[in-house]
Enzyme design. Structure first.
Site, PDB file in Angstrom:
ATOM      1  N   PRO A   2       0.827  -1.209   0.000  1.00  0.00           N
ATOM      2  CA  PRO A   2       0.000   0.000   0.000  1.00  0.00           C
ATOM      3  C   PRO A   2       0.856   1.251   0.000  1.00  0.00           C
ATOM      4  CG  PRO A   2      -0.604  -1.483   1.809  1.00  0.00           C
ATOM      5  CD  PRO A   2       0.683  -1.962   1.246  1.00  0.00           C
ATOM      6  N   GLU A   3       0.743   2.012  -1.073  1.00  0.00           N
ATOM      7  CA  GLU A   3       1.344   3.338  -1.112  1.00  0.00           C
ATOM      8  C   GLU A   3       0.186   4.334  -1.039  1.00  0.00           C
ATOM      9  OE1 GLU A   3       4.370   3.693  -4.169  1.00  0.00           O
ATOM     10  OE2 GLU A   3       4.660   1.534  -4.197  1.00  0.00           O
ATOM     11  N   ARG A 111       1.839 -10.308   7.539  1.00  0.00           N
ATOM     12  CA  ARG A 111       3.246 -10.112   7.868  1.00  0.00           C
ATOM     13  C   ARG A 111       3.492  -9.206   9.058  1.00  0.00           C
ATOM     14  NH1 ARG A 111       6.605  -9.433   2.506  1.00  0.00           N
ATOM     15  NH2 ARG A 111       8.197  -9.184   4.065  1.00  0.00           N
ATOM     16  N   ARG A 155      22.107  17.016  -2.088  1.00  0.00           N
ATOM     17  CA  ARG A 155      22.033  15.574  -1.870  1.00  0.00           C
ATOM     18  C   ARG A 155      22.752  14.837  -2.990  1.00  0.00           C
ATOM     19  NH1 ARG A 155      19.142  13.018   1.787  1.00  0.00           N
ATOM     20  NH2 ARG A 155      17.701  14.271   2.983  1.00  0.00           N
TER      21      ARG A 155
END
Length: 275
Positions: A2-3, A111, A155
């Site tokens: 699930p995003e 899980r 970054r």
DNA sequence: ATATTCCCCTGGAAGC
DNA sequence: TGCTTCCAGGGGAATA
């Protein structure tokens, strides 16, 4: 799995069942998920009414008519269903909320990477302190190419794992990170700090686009994502690179989709379309 | 401070 | 057929 689109789909599906319902009792069937389950007999929870159900990042927030809120995360394999009380428990149905609507709200998670916690909610309509470190919502007003460019400044890390860092932008997981980079024509290994304003604009737009489309299709089902009524997300067939290693690119037909591991996660891209 | 690695857990697929 | 190994991945902690 699930995003953001999957969690949004689930939130919308749960809302009519939960908003306005009073929690009569809670039963837990395992001591902990990712974090300890401490919900039974809690006076901040039992007896309270659910005022609103919201999504923040990949979390669901159930605001109660009291000082606390429920903060839920589906982890990798979490799902919810709404059933009549006599329905037999299935495997991995770890939390059951009894509602005054005559239904039970159940949390299933094989899980156990998910979580269900009670947290103070100081400001009604706000968000609990445990979520304070989260970056901007990609579908909200604070997210833009300029914001992304600023977050990437300096970054050296590859852009793809950075897209999955919830301090940069929330809700983007492994599937939609690869998909957004493909749509933006950006190679996943590109050092984030090297991306121009223009490319960050394109990438931010691609993130918004792919998330909106995925929500419209009810999310992506790879293995076991299901919404509340048991139906599957229909966005899987719209995935252009994710899981398509060695296949010809759907856009250029000349490149072959490649796979590499970045930051410990499988990543797919078209070497011809993405630079 | 940033970047990378590991761990949590189970089921399914692949390999022998 | 049946066993072992690997992989999936969100998020947070630990490590370099």
């Amino acid at each position: 799995m699930p995003e953001l689109p999957e969690v949004e789909t689930i939130t919308r599906a749960l809302r009519p069942h939960l908003e306005g319902a009073r929690i009569l009792g809670v039963t837990t069937h395992v001591p902990r998920l990712r974090t300890p389950l401490d919900l039974e007999h809690r006076p901040e929870l039992v007896g309270h009414r659910i005022l609103a159900l919201r999504r923040r990042a990949k979390y669901l927030i159930a605001e109660l008519d009291g000082p606390c809120c429920l903060v839920l995360h589906l982890g990798m394999t979490g799902s919810f269903r709404i059933v009549p009380p006599a329905t037999p428990l299935t495997a991995w149905e770890h939390v059951v909320w009894q509602l005054d609507t005559g239904c039970e709200w159940r949390f299933n998670d094989p899980r156990r990477f998910g979580s269900a916690e009670l947290h103070p909610l100081p400001v009604p309509g706000g968000e609990p302190a445990c979520l304070a470190g989260l970056g901007p919502e990609p579908l909200g007003p604070a997210f833009s190419g300029a914001a992304l460019h600023a977050a990437c400044a300096g970054r050296r890390s590859a852009i793809k794992p950075l897209l999955m860092d919830p301090r940069i932008v929330v809700g983007v997981g492994n599937i939609y990170a690869s998909e957004a980079l493909f749509r933006a024509g950006i190679r996943p290994q590109t050092p984030a700090g090297r991306l121009s304003h223009t490319r960050c604009d394109r990438l931010a737009a691609a993130i918004v686009e792919v998330l909106r489309e995925a929500i419209a299709f009810g999310g992506t089902t790879l293995v076991n994502f299901k919404t509340v009524d048991g139906s599957e997300g229909r966005f899987r067939r719209r995935l252009l690179v994710y899981g398509r290693g060695d296949e010809p690119c759907t856009r250029c037909a000349t490149g072959r989709i490649r796979r590499a591991v970045l930051g410990g996660r499988s990543t797919w891209w078209c070497p011809h379309c993405q630079h």
